[in-house]
Design an enzyme around this catalytic site. Structure first.
Site, mmCIF file in Angstrom:
data_model
loop_
_atom_site.group_PDB
_atom_site.id
_atom_site.type_symbol
_atom_site.label_atom_id
_atom_site.label_comp_id
_atom_site.label_asym_id
_atom_site.label_seq_id
_atom_site.Cartn_x
_atom_site.Cartn_y
_atom_site.Cartn_z
ATOM 1 N N GLU A 168 0.819 -1.208 0.000
ATOM 2 C CA GLU A 168 0.000 0.000 0.000
ATOM 3 C C GLU A 168 0.860 1.267 0.000
ATOM 4 O O GLU A 168 0.534 2.257 -0.654
ATOM 5 C CB GLU A 168 -0.950 0.014 1.195
ATOM 6 C CG GLU A 168 -2.030 -1.045 1.144
ATOM 7 C CD GLU A 168 -3.094 -0.785 0.086
ATOM 8 O OE1 GLU A 168 -3.068 0.297 -0.538
ATOM 9 O OE2 GLU A 168 -3.938 -1.669 -0.136
ATOM 10 N N ASP B 205 -5.302 -9.435 -8.484
ATOM 11 C CA ASP B 205 -5.663 -8.531 -9.580
ATOM 12 C C ASP B 205 -4.502 -7.774 -10.239
ATOM 13 O O ASP B 205 -4.217 -7.931 -11.424
ATOM 14 C CB ASP B 205 -6.741 -7.543 -9.117
ATOM 15 C CG ASP B 205 -6.446 -6.890 -7.756
ATOM 16 O OD1 ASP B 205 -5.351 -7.103 -7.205
ATOM 17 O OD2 ASP B 205 -7.316 -6.143 -7.257
ATOM 18 N N GLU C 280 -19.012 -5.154 -2.823
ATOM 19 C CA GLU C 280 -17.641 -5.672 -2.789
ATOM 20 C C GLU C 280 -17.558 -7.032 -3.460
ATOM 21 O O GLU C 280 -16.578 -7.341 -4.144
ATOM 22 C CB GLU C 280 -17.138 -5.743 -1.344
ATOM 23 C CG GLU C 280 -15.668 -6.097 -1.201
ATOM 24 C CD GLU C 280 -14.720 -4.969 -1.602
ATOM 25 O OE1 GLU C 280 -13.500 -5.194 -1.573
ATOM 26 O OE2 GLU C 280 -15.190 -3.861 -1.950
ATOM 27 N N GLU D 252 -12.729 0.889 -9.785
ATOM 28 C CA GLU D 252 -12.377 -0.004 -10.895
ATOM 29 C C GLU D 252 -13.412 -0.019 -12.023
ATOM 30 O O GLU D 252 -13.067 -0.073 -13.205
ATOM 31 C CB GLU D 252 -12.133 -1.422 -10.371
ATOM 32 C CG GLU D 252 -10.808 -1.615 -9.651
ATOM 33 C CD GLU D 252 -10.793 -1.074 -8.225
ATOM 34 O OE1 GLU D 252 -9.711 -1.033 -7.607
ATOM 35 O OE2 GLU D 252 -11.876 -0.694 -7.711
#
Length: 463
Positions: free
Chosen positions: A120, A247, A344, A363
């Site tokens: 992150e 992903d 989600e 996204e």
């Protein structure tokens, strides 16, 4: 500083009036309407920024319901200002960009005896600093990026080259040997750019070794699992999918080739994407979805898809597979319309929500933007308009934007993650703004939507 609530209330009312039923949703957006929508996005970005400034200045993030600041760790790393800066510059919000830049340049320090999550911190802070440096040419930002990169390097010192998940910024002590492909394979854009801008190849080499090691641990089907031991290289969870935890690994295989021209990345992408399309893609009711499968056997083990999976049409479009990209975006739209906001996660076989929260994720908007760019089809702007109206109507609060606990009843979460600036507002804006707003073909967005460029003769933002 007073937040102009009434203008926001009027906007929400206007959006509510303008929103059509899904059955009669318009199929196109005129250039005039798109320009107006881009201005609305810009105004909402300013509103969210002013809310952060009023209630959480100097903190990592705003808690919009309690109107307070929140830090990820013991000391603030200015997550929201760093993540927001290139978006503010891109939108021409000069005053806001300047105040963010000065806060970062004068107050941000990484010299803290505290442990942080490498992934992150890399995509948000390292990526944000490098992109903002390229946009502003403020060397203070590059110096901060160099300092941060050096402090993160110890994570790569494992027997396999796969990075540990956490590192102490001051001592370099690492921990976290169970990781996933997203965390091990989503580092080369940021560390690679740091090498290119600093002249030190160590960052590129370490991050590329981690990406290659992730690829080399794939199964015979070309799939990767959900969890791997970075010390032994043994998979501890063999569940393959394209959602969170995996992903952006696939995203970076392609983008590292696009940004750096690295032929190894091109080869790894070309040997990975066929397995993804063969074993994870799923045809249900004539619709295209991507589910879960055993990485070794390829057998379906879950029909789950969600907000994070919704990046895949963008990646497919970037990789030239427009047919799959367009079909999957239709599934994204169906997921969104199920409750007027994407959850989600859902079971796409039963169309029942399995994880009901909405964290302000970008996204699905990113995919609409990529498809509009590559096809020129205005229906993707119309999709974006629908997403934006729902987003404002359901997530705008008295202080910024709030995540939802449950899309089925609009209960709210006291959270406004920094990526709402880095990604969500940015992709909304780029979808509606003129194509010339950004040099799309000459930039590569990292997974946090921070744009990078290697062609120094061209600017990220077109003049």
């Amino acid at each position: 500083m007073r937040i102009k609530i009434w203008s926001g209330i009027l906007l929400v009312l206007a959006l509510g009036v303008a929103t059509l039923s899904h059955a009669t949703q318009q199929k196109t957006v005129t250039e005039k309407e798109a320009a107006h929508l881009a201005l609305q996005v810009k105004n909402e970005t300013r509103y969210a920024w002013e809310s952060y400034k009023r209630y959480a200045w100097g903190y990592d993030a705003l808690k919009p319901l309690s109107k307070s600041g929140h830090n990820w760790y013991a000391q603030s790393l200015l997550m929201t200002p760093v993540d927001a800066l290139d978006t503010l510059v891109l939108m021409g919000l000069k005053k806001e960009a300047d105040e963010a830049r000065e806060l970062i340049a004068t107050k941000l320090s990484f010299d803290h005896d505290m442990e942080v999550q490498n992934f992150e911190i890399t995509i948000r802070l390292l990526g944000g600093l490098l992109s903002a440096y390229q946009m502003t040419e403020d060397t203070r930002l590059l110096n901060l990026a160099k300092d941060l990169g050096q402090r993160l390097l110890p994570v790569f010192e494992s027997p396999t080259g796969l990075p540990f998940t956490h590192v102490n910024l001051r001592t370099g002590k690492v921990r976290g040997k169970i990781s996933n492909p997203a965390e091990t394979g989503t580092l080369l854009l940021e560390f690679g750019m740091l090498s290119k801008l600093s002249g030190d190849p160590v960052f590129y080499n370490k991050a590329k070794r981690a990406l290659v090691a992730t690829y080399e641990h794939r199964s015979k089907l070309g799939l990767v699992g959900s969890a791997i031991d970075v010390e032994t290289g043994v998979w501890v969870n063999k569940n393959a999918h394209i959602g969170g935890g995996i992903d952006s690994y696939y995203e970076y295989l392609y983008k590292c080739w696009k940004l750096f021209g690295d032929q190894d990345c091109k080869m790894m992408w070309e040997k990975s994407i066929p397995g993804v399309n063969q074993y994870l893609a799923d045809e249900v009711r004539g619709e295209l979805w991507y589910g879960h499968a055993d990485m070794d056997k390829g057998t379906r083990n879950a029909t789950q898809y969600g907000a994070l999976d919704a990046f895949m049409p963008a990646l497919l479009a970037l990789g030239g597979d427009l047919d799959r990209a367009k079909r999957l975006q239709e599934s994204n739209l169906k997921m969104w319309r199920l409750h007027g906001m994407e959850p989600e996660a859902l079971n796409y076989q039963s169309m029942l929500v399995t994880s009901p929260e909405y964290a302000l994720r970008p996204e699905i908007i990113e995919s609409a933007y990529y498809l509009y760019h590559y096809t020129g089809d205005n229906k993707y702007r119309a999709m974006g308009k629908e997403f934006f109206f729902d987003f404002v109507k359901r997530c705008r609060s008295e202080a910024g934007y709030t995540a939802l606990k449950d899309v089925r009843n609009s209960s709210r979460e006291d959270s406004m993650e920094s990526f709402v600036f880095a990604e969500t507002f940015k992709y909304f804006y780029l979808l509606f703004a003129p194509k010339k707003t950004i040099n799309f073909e000459d930039v590569t967005f990292n997974t946090e939507a921070h744009p990078f460029r290697l062609n120094h003769q061209k600017k990220i933002i077109k003049k």
